[in-house]
Design an enzyme around this catalytic site. Structure first.
Site, mmCIF file in Angstrom:
data_model
loop_
_atom_site.group_PDB
_atom_site.id
_atom_site.type_symbol
_atom_site.label_atom_id
_atom_site.label_comp_id
_atom_site.label_asym_id
_atom_site.label_seq_id
_atom_site.Cartn_x
_atom_site.Cartn_y
_atom_site.Cartn_z
ATOM 1 N N HIS A 189 0.804 -1.232 0.000
ATOM 2 C CA HIS A 189 0.000 0.000 0.000
ATOM 3 C C HIS A 189 0.832 1.276 0.000
ATOM 4 O O HIS A 189 0.356 2.321 -0.417
ATOM 5 C CB HIS A 189 -1.046 -0.036 1.113
ATOM 6 C CG HIS A 189 -2.191 -0.914 0.734
ATOM 7 N ND1 HIS A 189 -2.250 -2.246 1.096
ATOM 8 C CD2 HIS A 189 -3.253 -0.703 -0.057
ATOM 9 C CE1 HIS A 189 -3.321 -2.785 0.558
ATOM 10 N NE2 HIS A 189 -3.955 -1.871 -0.135
ATOM 11 N N GLU A 431 -11.339 -11.108 -5.267
ATOM 12 C CA GLU A 431 -9.897 -11.149 -4.957
ATOM 13 C C GLU A 431 -9.527 -12.457 -4.277
ATOM 14 O O GLU A 431 -8.385 -12.649 -3.869
ATOM 15 C CB GLU A 431 -9.469 -9.927 -4.145
ATOM 16 C CG GLU A 431 -10.396 -9.556 -3.020
ATOM 17 C CD GLU A 431 -10.129 -8.172 -2.419
ATOM 18 O OE1 GLU A 431 -9.065 -7.592 -2.641
ATOM 19 O OE2 GLU A 431 -11.018 -7.691 -1.712
ATOM 20 N N ASP A 455 -4.701 -8.855 -4.594
ATOM 21 C CA ASP A 455 -4.915 -9.992 -3.708
ATOM 22 C C ASP A 455 -5.177 -11.275 -4.491
ATOM 23 O O ASP A 455 -4.692 -12.335 -4.122
ATOM 24 C CB ASP A 455 -6.090 -9.708 -2.760
ATOM 25 C CG ASP A 455 -5.645 -8.838 -1.584
ATOM 26 O OD1 ASP A 455 -4.556 -9.100 -1.038
ATOM 27 O OD2 ASP A 455 -6.373 -7.903 -1.229
ATOM 28 N N ARG A 465 2.128 -10.589 -1.031
ATOM 29 C CA ARG A 465 2.379 -9.418 -1.874
ATOM 30 C C ARG A 465 3.369 -8.446 -1.251
ATOM 31 O O ARG A 465 3.864 -7.541 -1.917
ATOM 32 C CB ARG A 465 1.060 -8.703 -2.213
ATOM 33 C CG ARG A 465 0.353 -8.108 -1.016
ATOM 34 C CD ARG A 465 -1.087 -7.752 -1.341
ATOM 35 N NE ARG A 465 -1.276 -6.357 -1.673
ATOM 36 C CZ ARG A 465 -2.453 -5.762 -1.788
ATOM 37 N NH1 ARG A 465 -3.572 -6.475 -1.630
ATOM 38 N NH2 ARG A 465 -2.560 -4.506 -2.081
ATOM 39 N N CYS A 502 -9.819 -3.326 -10.276
ATOM 40 C CA CYS A 502 -9.219 -2.208 -9.536
ATOM 41 C C CYS A 502 -7.867 -2.587 -8.957
ATOM 42 O O CYS A 502 -7.258 -1.801 -8.246
ATOM 43 C CB CYS A 502 -10.157 -1.696 -8.459
ATOM 44 S SG CYS A 502 -10.636 -2.966 -7.283
#
Ligand code: PEP
Ligand code: MG
Length: 570
Positions: A189, A431, A455, A465, A502
């Site tokens: 993030h 996801e 994800d 990730r 997304c």
């Protein structure tokens, strides 16, 4: 000179001196002293240095960011000068004969506990200020070197082990020209935040922090994932050219701002943006976004000491909807957990946070939190074109339970006389592989899907990730992923539903031809990727891309798929 390879996390090239951001050790041990008078002098010096710093920061913040932001430092100054605090610290030094740092730390912890137990939310928030003040004074007493990222006031490249999403959100673009971190992947993030702040970044370098000294000249190449320490002057010139070329390209893309996204054979697809805060909407509009495809509402819950109230949330959602002027806005309900923590929820540490108690799992158990958010969303719905999306749905039952809570809150609000839009679409993130595989069943009950490849890829490939050592398994072009994406799109279209994406894959130039061919309806990405994607799609024929995608689905490896796409592009 040293070149280090990493993961290109946010595009652009930055050249500036290094600024090492490390979290110092604030541990304070009990220490008795023989000369309390000397400690009182040390305390006074530390307080006056802190006072001076705060006044400077307040002044600068006022000039650069306005009155509202400067108020934070005004309240810090008030606390620093609070006679209760200072007298208690001084008394402790003289009566208990302890060091100034010990007296300061113990007293501050008492004040923090007191603030945290206050009824008023305003006073509870003072606990955060108190923590910041304590750190500031301790830095002087312990002789530490630390600067809050918000306080950087020279052009620098930030070098860190890792940056949390909230550290990243605090970076001031005016001074922080780029950053490089030892850990992280393209979809962590902090990388996503860097893209929305338009700060060039390279993550997952493994070693940059250990190789750099403060003030070293650094090049961050966020286009190709390289960090160069103390480059030769020839190389600096070369990278200045690369930077200028990129900036010029951005200017050219701007011509496409008001244009609809259409393929070479005339098929329209929607290009939307991912946002984290209402402020990000400015970037969406500037980059010609046709909607917001993902509003990560959890950022509203971060960087505070308690849950945001219904009113705070209502105002944020209303602002985004109004600023988007009727264009679709997909708000994702709270997706906390994984690498996004809320310290004030006091959640137990988990062995595998990405597989743990996160997102909808938490919301279905903490219904108080979830219902407040749903009410705020429903109330805001009349200010624009709202779509609500649930994250991390693994089973139909979870979707049904979440939907039932939404309908209950809708009925509650209506019985209170509140008007709610009757055109809100309700969708889910895809996801988790179980949901992709069962998309045909979900498609009968949802209005839309948005594929969260960040994800979906980590769960399909079983590769964290955040872990750069397994980042080679982040393979958006792996035919296994493409087949899952196809499965979802085909299932949705069969039921007349639309499908967006997304995850970061949606804005990836190699993936875009494949996704167009697979029939994706909406691509949601960092705002800065929208115009390059629009320019790329305008040159692609959807009919040709359908053939390309069909071929890709029959290949065995991600590398073969990349090769296939390259051949077509050439
Ligand atoms: C995703 O998983 O692809 C996604 C968009 O959500 P996040 O990155 O916030 O987990
Ligand atoms: Mg996700």
């Amino acid at each position: 000179m040293l070149k280090i390879d990493g993961i290109a996390a946010s595009p652009g090239v930055a050249i500036a001196p290094a600024f090492i951001l490390e979290n110092p050790d604030f541990t304070v041990h009990h220490r008795e002293v023989s000369d309390p008078e000397a400690e009182l002098i040390r305390l006074d010096e530390a307080l006056s240095k802190s006072q001076q710093e705060l006044e400077n920061i307040k002044e600068r913040t006022l000039q650069e960011l306005g009155e509202k932001k400067a108020e934070i430092f005004e309240s810090h100054l008030l606390i620093l000068n609070d006679p209760d605090l200072i007298t208690t610290v001084r008394d402790r030094i003289t009566t208990e004969k302890v060091s100034a740092e010990y007296a300061m730390n113990v007293t501050a912890q008492e004040f923090i506990a007191m603030f945290e137990n206050m009824k008023s939310a305003y006073l509870r928030e003072r606990a955060v200020d108190m923590r910041d003040i304590t750190k500031r004074v301790l830095i002087h007493l312990l002789g530490l070197t630390y600067v809050n990222p918000m306080e950087i006031d020279k052009e620098v490249i930030v070098i860190a082990e890792d940056l949390t999403p909230s550290d990243t959100a605090q970076l001031n673009r005016k001074y922080v020209k780029g950053f490089a971190a030892n850990v992280g992947g393209r979809t962590s993030h902090s990388a996503i935040m860097a893209r929305s702040l338009e700060i060039p970044a390279v993550v997952g370098t493994k070693e940059v922090l250990g190789q750099v000294k403060n003030g070293d000249l650094i090049i961050v190449d966020g286009l190709d994932g390289k960090v160069i320490i103390n480059p030769t002057s020839d190389l600096v010139e070369e990278y200045k050219e690369k930077r200028d070329k990129h900036l010029q390209q951005i200017e050219e893309w701007k011509q496409l701002r008001g244009v609809a996204t259409t393929s070479a054979d005339g098929v329209h697809v929607e290009l939307a943006a991912n946002i984290g805060t209402p402020n990000d909407v400015t970037g969406v509009v500037e980059n010609g976004g046709e909607g917001v495809g993902l509003y990560r509402s959890e950022f509203l819950y971060m960087g505070r000491t308690e849950l945001p109230s219904e009113e705070v949330q209502f105002n944020a959602y209303k602002t985004v909807l109004e600023k988007m002027e009727g264009k679709p806005v997909v708000v994702r309900t709270l997706d906390i957990g994984g690498d996004k923590e809320l310290p004030y929820l006091d959640m137990p540490k988990e062995m595998n946070p990405f597989l743990g108690f996160r997102a909808i799992r938490l919301c279905l158990e903490r219904q108080d939190i979830f219902r407040t958010q749903l009410r705020a969303l429903l109330r805001a719905s009349v200010y624009g074109n709202l779509r609500i999306m649930f994250p991390m749905i693994a089973t139909l039952d979870e979707f049904r339970q979440a939907k039932a809570l939404l309908l209950e809150e809708k009925a509650n609000l209506e019985s209170e006389g509140v008007t709610i839009s009757d055109t809100i679409q309700l969708g889910i993130m895809v996801e988790i592989p179980s949901t992709a595989v069962l998309a045909d069943q979900f498609a009968k009950e949802v209005d839309f899907f948005s594929i969260g490849t960040n994800d979906l890829i980590q769960y399909t490939m079983a590769a964290d990730r955040m872990n750069e050592r397994v980042s080679y398994l982040y393979q958006p072009y792996n035919p296994a992923i493409l087949r899952l994406v196809k499965m979802v799109i085909d299932a949705a279209h069969k039921e007349g539903r639309w499908v967006g994406m997304c995850g970061e894959m949606a804005g990836d130039a190699t993936a875009i031809p494949l996704l167009l061919g697979l029939g994706l309806d909406e691509f949601s990405m960092s705002a800065t990727s929208i115009l390059p994607a629009r320019s790329q799609i305008a040159k692609l024929s959807k009919a040709d891309m359908q053939k390309l995608a069909a071929e890709a689905l029959q290949l065995g490896t991600a590398e073969e798929v990349v090769q296939l796409v390259r051949n077509i592009k050439a």
